[in-house]
Design an enzyme around this catalytic site. Structure first.
Site, PDB file in Angstrom:
ATOM      1  N   GLY A 116       0.903  -1.293   0.038  1.00 58.87           N
ATOM      2  CA  GLY A 116       0.205   0.052   0.013  1.00 58.87           C
ATOM      3  C   GLY A 116       0.943   1.223  -0.099  1.00 58.87           C
ATOM      4  O   GLY A 116       0.196   2.437  -0.131  1.00 58.87           O
ATOM      5  N   ASP A 169      -5.181  -6.346  -6.352  1.00 56.08           N
ATOM      6  CA  ASP A 169      -3.905  -6.962  -5.644  1.00 56.08           C
ATOM      7  C   ASP A 169      -4.792  -8.526  -5.782  1.00 56.08           C
ATOM      8  O   ASP A 169      -5.955  -8.693  -5.324  1.00 56.08           O
ATOM      9  CB  ASP A 169      -3.386  -6.606  -4.507  1.00 56.08           C
ATOM     10  CG  ASP A 169      -2.189  -7.374  -4.214  1.00 56.08           C
ATOM     11  OD1 ASP A 169      -1.051  -6.601  -4.677  1.00 56.08           O
ATOM     12  OD2 ASP A 169      -1.836  -8.436  -4.027  1.00 56.08           O
ATOM     13  N   ASP A 198       4.370  -1.917  -9.502  1.00 58.75           N
ATOM     14  CA  ASP A 198       5.670  -2.285  -8.814  1.00 58.75           C
ATOM     15  C   ASP A 198       5.688  -3.782  -8.936  1.00 58.75           C
ATOM     16  O   ASP A 198       6.548  -4.162  -7.956  1.00 58.75           O
ATOM     17  CB  ASP A 198       5.567  -1.413  -7.525  1.00 58.75           C
ATOM     18  CG  ASP A 198       7.121  -1.446  -6.935  1.00 58.75           C
ATOM     19  OD1 ASP A 198       8.117  -1.513  -7.652  1.00 58.75           O
ATOM     20  OD2 ASP A 198       7.421  -1.594  -5.585  1.00 58.75           O
ATOM     21  N   LYS A 231       7.691  -1.413 -13.207  1.00 61.74           N
ATOM     22  CA  LYS A 231       8.834  -2.002 -12.909  1.00 61.74           C
ATOM     23  C   LYS A 231       9.331  -3.090 -13.694  1.00 61.74           C
ATOM     24  O   LYS A 231       8.595  -3.790 -14.426  1.00 61.74           O
ATOM     25  CB  LYS A 231       8.996  -2.363 -11.443  1.00 61.74           C
ATOM     26  CG  LYS A 231      10.455  -3.033 -11.089  1.00 61.74           C
ATOM     27  CD  LYS A 231      10.453  -3.222  -9.573  1.00 61.74           C
ATOM     28  CE  LYS A 231       9.407  -4.419  -9.005  1.00 61.74           C
ATOM     29  NZ  LYS A 231       9.503  -4.472  -7.631  1.00 61.74           N
TER      30      LYS A 231
END
Length: 238
Positions: free
Chosen positions: A85, A113, A153, A193
Site C-alpha cells: 500500500g 491485488d 511495482d 517496474k
C-alpha cells in the site's frame, strides 16, 4: 519533493557511516542475514518508518513523479499489485484524493491485488487478478470512467535464476501494459517496474507504438545493486 536520505550521522570527528552489523544466528541463512543487515542500514527503510510509509518503495514512485509529474490533483489512478500500500499512500496525497488541497481537483486512487490490503484512507483496494477476463471493465466501473495513470511495482516470484526472473517480470509488465491500453484515457501515463536483462526490446517497441514518450529510469530509491528499473510511458495515444 522527495529527498534522498544520506544515511550519515555527524559526530565530533566529522561525518561517517554508522552501520549496524548482524551476526548469523543459528537457523538463519547467510543470505537472510545479509538481507537483514541491508534493511537495518538502509536509509530509505528508516525514512519510511519515520514518514509513515508502508515500505521504502514509496520513495520510488515519489521520485518518479517528481521528475515526470503524472500524479496531479484530480487524476484517476490504478495501482496494479498494490500490496502493501505504499504507492497508494503516495498517490492519495499527490492527486488530492482526500480533498486536503483547497481549490484543487479531487482525484481517485484504486488499487488491485491478489491478496487483501490493509485500507489506505482516500483509496479503494480490491482483490482482483488484473489478467482475468473483463477485469478492465470492472476497474473502469469502480473508477467511474477511464484512468489517467496505471502504475505497477509488481514482480514475479523469484526463481533464483536471473534470466528466468527477468523473463517473468517482462512478461508481467507486458500484461500490465495491455491492461493499461484498455483502461487509460488518451494522454495517460503507464509506469511499471522491469528488470534489466536483454529482453526488454519487444516491450519498448510496443510502448513506443502506444505512447508519445517512453523513458527508462532508475530512481535513487532503487538499490544500486538491483537490476530493477522503471519504464515511464507518457502521452497515451488511445
Amino acid at each position: 519533493m522527495a529527498k534522498t536520505p544520506s544515511g550519515k550521522n555527524t559526530s565530533g570527528r566529522g561525518q561517517r557511516d554508522l552501520k549496524v552489523k548482524v551476526k548469523t544466528a543459528r537457523g538463519r541463512t547467510l543470505s537472510s542475514t545479509r538481507w537483514l543487515q541491508r534493511q537495518l542500514n538502509d536509509p530509505y527503510v528508516k525514512r519510511a518508518q519515520a514518514d509513515g510509509y508502508r515500505g521504502r518503495a514509496a520513495y520510488k514512485i515519489l521520485e518518479l513523479d517528481d521528475k515526470y509529474r503524472f500524479l496531479v490533483p484530480g487524476a484517476r489512478v490504478v495501482d496494479l499489485g498494490c500490496a502493501p500500500g505504499g504507492w497508494l499512500q503516495v498517490a492519495v496525497k499527490r492527486v488530492n484524493a482526500l480533498g486536503e488541497k483547497s481549490g484543487k481537483s479531487i482525484g481517485t486512487v484504486l488499487g488491485v491485488d491478489l491478496q487483501e490490503v490493509e485500507p489506505v484512507a482516500g483509496s479503494e483496494a480490491h482483490v482482483l487478478d488484473f489478467m482475468d477476463d473483463d477485469a478492465d471493465l470492472q476497474v473502469k466501473e469502480w473508477l467511474g470512467g477511464k484512468a489517467d495513470v496505471v502504475m505497477s511495482d509488481m514482480a514475479a516470484s523469484s526463481s533464483g535464476h536471473k534470466q528466468t526472473d527477468h523473463l517473468r517480470i517482462i512478461s508481467l509488465c507486458e500484461a500490465a501494459a495491455y491492461f493499461a491500453f484498455d483502461v487509460l484515457e488518451e494522454g495517460g501515463t503507464f509506469v511499471a517496474k522491469v528488470l534489466a536483462g536483454g529482453a526488454e526490446g519487444d516491450l519498448q517497441k510496443l510502448l513506443k507504438q502506444k505512447f508519445a514518450k517512453v523513458a527508462n529510469v532508475k530512481p535513487p530509491a532503487s538499490r544500486s545493486d538491483s537490476s530493477e528499473k522503471f519504464v515511464v510511458a507518457t502521452g497515451f495515444r488511445g
